[in-house]
Design an enzyme around this catalytic site. Sequence first.
Site, short mmCIF file in Angstrom:
data_model
loop_
_atom_site.label_atom_id
_atom_site.label_comp_id
_atom_site.label_asym_id
_atom_site.label_seq_id
_atom_site.Cartn_x
_atom_site.Cartn_y
_atom_site.Cartn_z
N GLY A 18 0.84 -1.20 0.00
CA GLY A 18 0.00 0.00 0.00
C GLY A 18 0.87 1.24 0.00
O GLY A 18 2.04 1.20 -0.39
N PHE A 19 0.31 2.34 0.47
CA PHE A 19 1.07 3.60 0.44
C PHE A 19 2.35 3.51 1.29
O PHE A 19 3.41 3.94 0.87
CB PHE A 19 0.19 4.74 0.95
CG PHE A 19 -0.91 5.12 -0.01
CD1 PHE A 19 -0.60 5.66 -1.24
CD2 PHE A 19 -2.24 4.92 0.32
CE1 PHE A 19 -1.60 6.02 -2.14
CE2 PHE A 19 -3.25 5.27 -0.57
CZ PHE A 19 -2.92 5.82 -1.80
N VAL A 84 0.10 -14.09 3.79
CA VAL A 84 0.84 -14.35 5.03
C VAL A 84 -0.11 -14.97 6.05
O VAL A 84 -1.25 -14.51 6.21
CB VAL A 84 1.44 -13.04 5.57
CG1 VAL A 84 2.01 -13.23 6.97
CG2 VAL A 84 2.51 -12.52 4.61
N GLU A 176 -18.43 11.49 0.03
CA GLU A 176 -18.06 11.40 -1.38
C GLU A 176 -18.98 10.44 -2.13
O GLU A 176 -19.43 10.72 -3.24
CB GLU A 176 -16.59 10.95 -1.48
CG GLU A 176 -15.65 12.11 -1.08
CD GLU A 176 -14.20 11.70 -0.85
OE1 GLU A 176 -13.93 10.55 -0.49
OE2 GLU A 176 -13.33 12.58 -1.03
N ASP A 305 -2.13 2.02 8.35
CA ASP A 305 -3.38 1.74 9.05
C ASP A 305 -3.27 0.58 10.03
O ASP A 305 -4.18 0.36 10.84
CB ASP A 305 -4.49 1.44 8.03
CG ASP A 305 -4.96 2.69 7.32
OD1 ASP A 305 -4.48 3.78 7.66
OD2 ASP A 305 -5.81 2.56 6.41
#
Lengths: 425, 425
Positions: A18-19, A84, A176, A305
């Site tokens: 991810g980021f 994993v 949104e 996160d």
Amino acid sequence: MTQAPAAAPHRIVVVGAGFAGLQLVHDLRGADCAITLIDQRNHHLFQLLLYQVATTLLATSEIAWPIRRVLRDRPEVVTLLARVTGIDRAARQVALENGGRVPFDTLVLATGARHAYFGHDEWEADAPGLKTLEDATTIRRRLLLAFERAELTADPAERDANLTFAIIGGGPTGVELAGIVADLAHRVLPREFRRIDTRTARIMLIEAGPRVLPVFPQGLSDYAAAALRRRGVQVLTGRPVTAISDREVTIGDEAVPCRTVIWAAGVQASPAAEWLGAESDRAGRVIVNAQLTLPDDPRIFVLGDTAHVEMDGQPVPGLAPAAKQQGRYAAAAIRARLAGKPAPGPFRYAHQGNLATIGRNAAVIDFGRIRLTGWLAWWIWGIAHIYFLIGVRSRLVVAVSWLWSFLSRQNPARLITQKETARRG
Amino acid sequence: MTQAPAAAPHRIVVVGAGFAGLQLVHDLRGADCAITLIDQRNHHLFQLLLYQVATTLLATSEIAWPIRRVLRDRPEVVTLLARVTGIDRAARQVALENGGRVPFDTLVLATGARHAYFGHDEWEADAPGLKTLEDATTIRRRLLLAFERAELTADPAERDANLTFAIIGGGPTGVELAGIVADLAHRVLPREFRRIDTRTARIMLIEAGPRVLPVFPQGLSDYAAAALRRRGVQVLTGRPVTAISDREVTIGDEAVPCRTVIWAAGVQASPAAEWLGAESDRAGRVIVNAQLTLPDDPRIFVLGDTAHVEMDGQPVPGLAPAAKQQGRYAAAAIRARLAGKPAPGPFRYAHQGNLATIGRNAAVIDFGRIRLTGWLAWWIWGIAHIYFLIGVRSRLVVAVSWLWSFLSRQNPARLITQKETARRG
């Protein structure tokens, strides 16, 4: 903290592209180490725009990139598509579902989060959240099928239930989603249906707290709520959802027939804490120190996160910029160790601001001193997000898609794919 | 053959929004009739390029368009997303799965074909064919997962089986698939894998008959086979497949360990003949007369891959141009009836040529007197296909995608989406 012997490069295993994970791998370019990047998906996902896939503005291919392609010029990085199942801290190995084991000297866990249903996991089938591409295509399919079923049915009650949409959670994602669903019903679809008027659709944004966009200043929350109402969204604040089924959603005591429910109300960290046997917070995030490592193991980092990091007594928020900053910090820390230099100071999160769109020509931006609403905020938001996409091709493709949608008032990504399976046995 | 009374417009029900059905609806613009177009999908699919989605060159969104959007300027056309379960010829009604019934004065069936396994339906799970977007994403997922599993495994036999690909059927689809899979393994992927050399992949194109591209002249077949071999494809002709499992494919007596099998060997018409209780040929196609209607009912048309039409004693081939010509003919016939004019002469299929690509810079074109191979054929093929796409946006998007792939030598559409479910219980 000793340096690896020159003969065998230091082995870094990163779980999650991810980021945070991708930023870390990017920043380790040229470091003397062997990196294994493990993800259960073959693509990096630009999650910030996932709601636009769910609501027919962007295609899946426009916000996801094969991890291998991103790292094709990095021969020292091995990418593995694998799941994993655990971490053997004593043996310093990551265990994979296929039985394989990947040894590490340094481990970085950046495995993200899933949506959480606050003890109501049975809601998931009827109220999907939005974290993966499959989540987005599921929501898109349900949104579009609801209009299709309304057009097809001869039963007025069935038609109305299909034209009722509930979005749960008044944070940026909920706002949104509600804004684009309203644009879809009011601006894009009316000309395409013959038996129903899609403008009669009832779109509810349901928030248990007192206002939408609670992390924004009150004035921007008020603007967002007013902008949503102008678009035809019913903004229901201070109203908790108490039940969800495939037939209706119950708001407080009121049961509303409704066929499409979207969950944007909460997240739960990945099971990294269980793998590690480490202490976690209520959302399942691993509690790490100011160096972003386990308190008892400076060679195990947890980022993004999946991590609970505190700064000035406040947890760092679960935002993409925070994840990227953590990836950058951890890369610098690893580089310092490899070079035998002192570790950098504690991680400091630099908050860059909060942004959220509300639909065509409407957004809110809170840069602290600078606060913006309306069309200017919307354009700044769009340009900022194009800038953050990976690669020239993606930026071009998304920019063209958005411009096209803006000018043509059409939402291009309207495919219904995969069969809708029965939600109940 | 009587005209409908002026008060109630003539009701035309079209089942299937493929090339034939959509062409017919397009050509009926302005006719005094009420059209209901029924399809079990919400999109028209440009099937000619489906193999490029399956092989990572194009994204799903680039070759499919929402039917409603295509017909948004046609208020007299009602589009229904519904599954047809039967036709009541006495009551003149189409029965839908949801219990609804749609009455018609004129019925047009253009419901296409699915792949056929020649009595081996049990092969479908391990050897998917290529007719829908889901078929294409399934094949793409299996292709990409095979390389991923080869990279992940420590077992050489498992690695080799994952690097073995079998494409069954040497017609245009099989040739096109084999060519791009070879390009993928030899040109696109090598730089992205660290533990395997994707250039060692074994790609087999298996054809039971004596040569590939049997509908082309011998010289073009020979060119195609040679071009495939140069790309590293094993072209196995005169070799029938006798067994397929999730572990291996058996060619004649030889069992080859192989994890990815793609079926491009045969088609079977949709169940339209059963719905109608009409006579059909061996492939299940409804036998229609030279007016493209049932011999005993001039108000029921059957078009495209669902129809068996003969011209000069030969069946008209199941090609997109043939389907479009039939749609055009049927629209003209219906218009003539509505206007009380004499029916047009019998349907004549105008063959425009055969085209097939073999991968980057290689294609074969047979326009009868003009035959082309190589890069010129490839460019002509590309330009012709862009011309046939619907709408300016699609043409632009596909043209840009192709140019980008050509220049960057990258295949952009490489997402693995949806979980691979176990093929065996």
